[in-house]
Scaffold this motif. Sequence first.
Motif, PDB file in Angstrom:
ATOM      1  N   SER A 239       2.525  -0.134   2.037  1.00 56.49           N
ATOM      2  CA  SER A 239       2.231   1.097   2.765  1.00 56.49           C
ATOM      3  C   SER A 239       3.545   1.762   3.119  1.00 56.49           C
ATOM      4  N   VAL A 240       3.663   3.043   2.867  1.00 54.94           N
ATOM      5  CA  VAL A 240       4.906   3.769   3.102  1.00 54.94           C
ATOM      6  C   VAL A 240       5.006   4.160   4.566  1.00 54.94           C
ATOM      7  N   VAL A 241       6.133   3.800   5.186  1.00 55.91           N
ATOM      8  CA  VAL A 241       6.438   4.234   6.544  1.00 55.91           C
ATOM      9  C   VAL A 241       7.283   5.501   6.501  1.00 55.91           C
ATOM     10  N   ARG A 242       8.312   5.491   5.646  1.00 57.80           N
ATOM     11  CA  ARG A 242       9.181   6.655   5.529  1.00 57.80           C
ATOM     12  C   ARG A 242       9.697   6.746   4.105  1.00 57.80           C
ATOM     13  N   VAL A 276      12.923   0.458  13.751  1.00 52.67           N
ATOM     14  CA  VAL A 276      12.517   1.376  14.821  1.00 52.67           C
ATOM     15  C   VAL A 276      12.706   2.822  14.386  1.00 52.67           C
ATOM     16  N   LEU A 277      13.855   3.145  13.798  1.00 53.57           N
ATOM     17  CA  LEU A 277      14.117   4.519  13.367  1.00 53.57           C
ATOM     18  C   LEU A 277      13.151   4.955  12.273  1.00 53.57           C
ATOM     19  N   ALA A 278      12.758   4.031  11.414  1.00 46.56           N
ATOM     20  CA  ALA A 278      11.809   4.379  10.353  1.00 46.56           C
ATOM     21  C   ALA A 278      10.484   4.836  10.938  1.00 46.56           C
ATOM     22  N   TYR A 279       9.987   4.132  11.949  1.00 40.44           N
ATOM     23  CA  TYR A 279       8.718   4.528  12.560  1.00 40.44           C
ATOM     24  C   TYR A 279       8.858   5.781  13.418  1.00 40.44           C
ATOM     25  N   MET A 280      10.032   5.993  13.996  1.00 39.72           N
ATOM     26  CA  MET A 280      10.231   7.186  14.813  1.00 39.72           C
ATOM     27  C   MET A 280      10.389   8.444  13.967  1.00 39.72           C
TER      28      MET A 280
END
Length: 296
Positions: A239-242, A276-280
């Motif tokens: 699943s792609v987060v970013r 964390v930065l990927a989800y933000m």
Amino acid sequence: MTTAIRTDALTKRYGRRTALDACTLDIPAGRVVGLVGPNGAGKSTLLQLLAGLLEPTSGTATVLGGRPSSGPEQLARVGFVAQDTPTYSGLTIRDHLRLGAHLNARWDAGLAEARVARLGLDPDQKAGRLSGGQRAQLALTLAMGKRPELLLLDEPVASLDPLARREFLGGLMEFVAEQGATVVLSSHLVTDLERVCDHLVLLAASHVQVSGEVDELLATHQRVTGRRRPHDEAPAGTSVVRSGHTDRQSTFVVRSSVPVLDPEWAVEPLDLEELVLAYMTQDVVDAHDLTVEVSR
């Protein structure tokens, strides 16, 4: 496994503004939890709901098996340090410890006095003359003196210099090791959290984006790079987060329960800050569609 915190669709609204939306969590006892997210994500609101300082608009929260602030016994089991590490500027450190003993039936005077001595603080000095780091340590000492089973900390090190942050976190981990308490620590400083936390909760846009054991989250997220592809052509089973693209290649941060073994992709691990930065900065617009729960 004993649960320290459980929330089910916990929601808090202020008029038309939603501060926390449908927050569902299940956090085992004994964890040190890093609570992260951008400003306005709902971190302080969540902590205040768990401490019983706010009432939810809808949904439920259970803390140590009971409703937050449901009575004196429940209040005694939870320590809370607010974002501004509040102390009374006109009172001495000794006065603060006396106040803690007066307000808390389970007060451990020996623990509090030993912490003050170990920190090299003068018990007769007024709180208003302490440095920011010293005030934070005093606020933490007052919370620890209750001998809480759950300690909630709202950005307690945000304004401290690196040395003061290290001393604060060192004292916190000593307390956890000695008392076996559960801690929820809100902070923007992910590098500090990486040193002390074994569980992560990430809020963005008032929703839980990801929650789980840090080791498990890092094991199930990777950065993969290959020739340029459309957004929906990440490795199978992920699943792609970013996503990010140049003229020649595509880079995806993906979530997968199995290793990515396709030789067309170069795979790299993430550290906690990168996760964390990927989800933000994730690709999906609707946060409801992105909520992920990863827990044991």
